[in-house]
Scaffold this motif. Sequence first.
Motif, mmCIF file in Angstrom:
data_model
loop_
_atom_site.group_PDB
_atom_site.id
_atom_site.type_symbol
_atom_site.label_atom_id
_atom_site.label_comp_id
_atom_site.label_asym_id
_atom_site.label_seq_id
_atom_site.Cartn_x
_atom_site.Cartn_y
_atom_site.Cartn_z
ATOM 1 N N MET A 1 1.015 -1.402 -0.036
ATOM 2 C CA MET A 1 -0.103 0.060 0.115
ATOM 3 C C MET A 1 1.046 1.356 0.129
ATOM 4 O O MET A 1 1.670 1.511 0.837
ATOM 5 C CB MET A 1 -0.910 -0.080 1.241
ATOM 6 N N GLU A 2 0.653 2.016 -0.925
ATOM 7 C CA GLU A 2 1.704 3.226 -1.083
ATOM 8 C C GLU A 2 1.126 4.362 -0.411
ATOM 9 O O GLU A 2 0.474 5.304 -1.066
ATOM 10 C CB GLU A 2 2.014 3.553 -2.517
ATOM 11 N N TRP A 3 1.369 4.423 0.983
ATOM 12 C CA TRP A 3 0.489 5.206 1.788
ATOM 13 C C TRP A 3 1.476 6.652 2.150
ATOM 14 O O TRP A 3 0.782 7.677 2.305
ATOM 15 C CB TRP A 3 0.098 4.848 3.183
ATOM 16 N N ARG A 4 2.794 6.339 1.889
ATOM 17 C CA ARG A 4 3.660 7.627 2.199
ATOM 18 C C ARG A 4 3.408 8.648 1.305
ATOM 19 O O ARG A 4 3.500 8.608 0.240
ATOM 20 C CB ARG A 4 5.125 6.901 2.473
ATOM 21 N N ASP A 170 0.108 -3.973 5.599
ATOM 22 C CA ASP A 170 -0.498 -2.693 6.034
ATOM 23 C C ASP A 170 -1.775 -2.660 5.729
ATOM 24 O O ASP A 170 -2.390 -1.662 6.128
ATOM 25 C CB ASP A 170 0.470 -1.463 5.440
ATOM 26 N N PHE A 171 -2.275 -3.071 4.223
ATOM 27 C CA PHE A 171 -3.654 -3.129 4.075
ATOM 28 C C PHE A 171 -4.382 -3.802 4.967
ATOM 29 O O PHE A 171 -5.765 -3.586 5.128
ATOM 30 C CB PHE A 171 -3.691 -3.462 2.569
ATOM 31 N N ALA A 172 -4.018 -5.077 5.578
ATOM 32 C CA ALA A 172 -4.611 -5.460 6.813
ATOM 33 C C ALA A 172 -4.935 -4.779 7.668
ATOM 34 O O ALA A 172 -6.162 -4.639 8.311
ATOM 35 C CB ALA A 172 -3.875 -6.893 7.278
ATOM 36 N N GLU A 173 -3.888 -3.809 8.045
ATOM 37 C CA GLU A 173 -4.033 -3.066 9.239
ATOM 38 C C GLU A 173 -5.135 -1.663 8.713
ATOM 39 O O GLU A 173 -6.120 -1.327 9.490
ATOM 40 C CB GLU A 173 -2.733 -2.436 9.451
ATOM 41 N N HIS A 179 -13.015 -0.588 8.749
ATOM 42 C CA HIS A 179 -14.102 -1.235 9.450
ATOM 43 C C HIS A 179 -14.548 -0.557 10.548
ATOM 44 O O HIS A 179 -15.977 -0.228 10.757
ATOM 45 C CB HIS A 179 -13.830 -2.735 10.006
ATOM 46 N N GLU A 180 -13.844 0.134 11.584
ATOM 47 C CA GLU A 180 -14.402 0.751 12.257
ATOM 48 C C GLU A 180 -15.077 2.209 11.897
ATOM 49 O O GLU A 180 -16.080 2.763 12.385
ATOM 50 C CB GLU A 180 -13.190 1.106 13.398
ATOM 51 N N GLU A 242 -4.316 -9.311 1.437
ATOM 52 C CA GLU A 242 -3.974 -9.012 2.803
ATOM 53 C C GLU A 242 -5.509 -8.670 3.692
ATOM 54 O O GLU A 242 -5.601 -9.371 4.802
ATOM 55 C CB GLU A 242 -3.280 -7.918 3.168
ATOM 56 N N ALA A 243 -6.171 -8.108 3.171
ATOM 57 C CA ALA A 243 -7.492 -7.621 3.894
ATOM 58 C C ALA A 243 -8.203 -8.760 4.033
ATOM 59 O O ALA A 243 -8.913 -9.022 4.866
ATOM 60 C CB ALA A 243 -7.962 -6.529 3.131
#
Length: 302
Positions: A1-4, A170-173, A179-180, A242-243
């Motif tokens: 996941m390219e989040w940076r 990271d995509f699992a996280e 979800h929340e 991952e998710a």
Amino acid sequence: MEWRGRRQSDNIEDRRADGGGGFRSGPGFRIPIGGGTRGGGIGIGGLIFIVIVCFILGINPLTLLSGGDIDLGGGASSQQQAQRTPQNDEMKAFVSTVLAETEDTWTRVFQQRGGQYEEPKLVLFPGRVESACGLASAATGPFYCPGDRKIYLDTSFFNQLSHQFGAPGDFAEAYVIAHEVGHHVQNLIGVLPKFNQMRKSMSELDANRMSVRVELQADCFAGVWGKYTDQKGILETGDLEEALNAAQKIGDDTLQRRSQGYVIPDSFNHGTSAQRVKWFRKGFTSGNMQACDTFTPSYQQL
């Protein structure tokens, strides 16, 4: 996941340097981290489950039974970790970025529906935290509290998700956070208030079944967010898997089978692994929250 390098949300309350006190699990909506229990107290099955969990984690069962802090981080308490972790660390940057992406997605979705999205706050805490839903421990897992419209997260849960449950990435996280946020969306559109009112007159079995529908819709909403994120080109090869793996590993049946060797379907309140995977995938495939109606189909078709 390219989040940076992407926008970070300002809606973060970092309480990791705070103390906290007491332990009482509040009525929030959470990602489960253990098998369900039936009734108001801890029965023989619950005691066996606690002993098994404590054996796996290497902690004294009396610590959990007495409401003490437990270490899920691999050697140091969550609070100790927080004290030696800079406030602007990479985990906070990651969580802030994922939250910002959910803000962008749901602002757009609500605008398309002629509404306005109200952004939730996300509270980072070490070990224990006080919310409008009561005092909660890290053992509760990440949760959303409708009373103050905040998401609560002890990031040590991500260590547990990866190392204990076998759902790294990271995509699992990000799925956990999404979800929340999905519960927050439910609160805004009236699903949670209606459920909270209805379950006052429901039997335990009916309340559990309705809770499953609520949780699966939050999974589907997380999938909708995932679709919008993928369209931005943020996802990398293997992220979706991952998710889906995370959704599979935290299904009620999988958690109960892991903790006690058998399942009690009537006690499910989050959904089976197959159901959680199905509804996250449905949201991801459609990218449409209208596809997330978990209340119309019969229970067996979920």
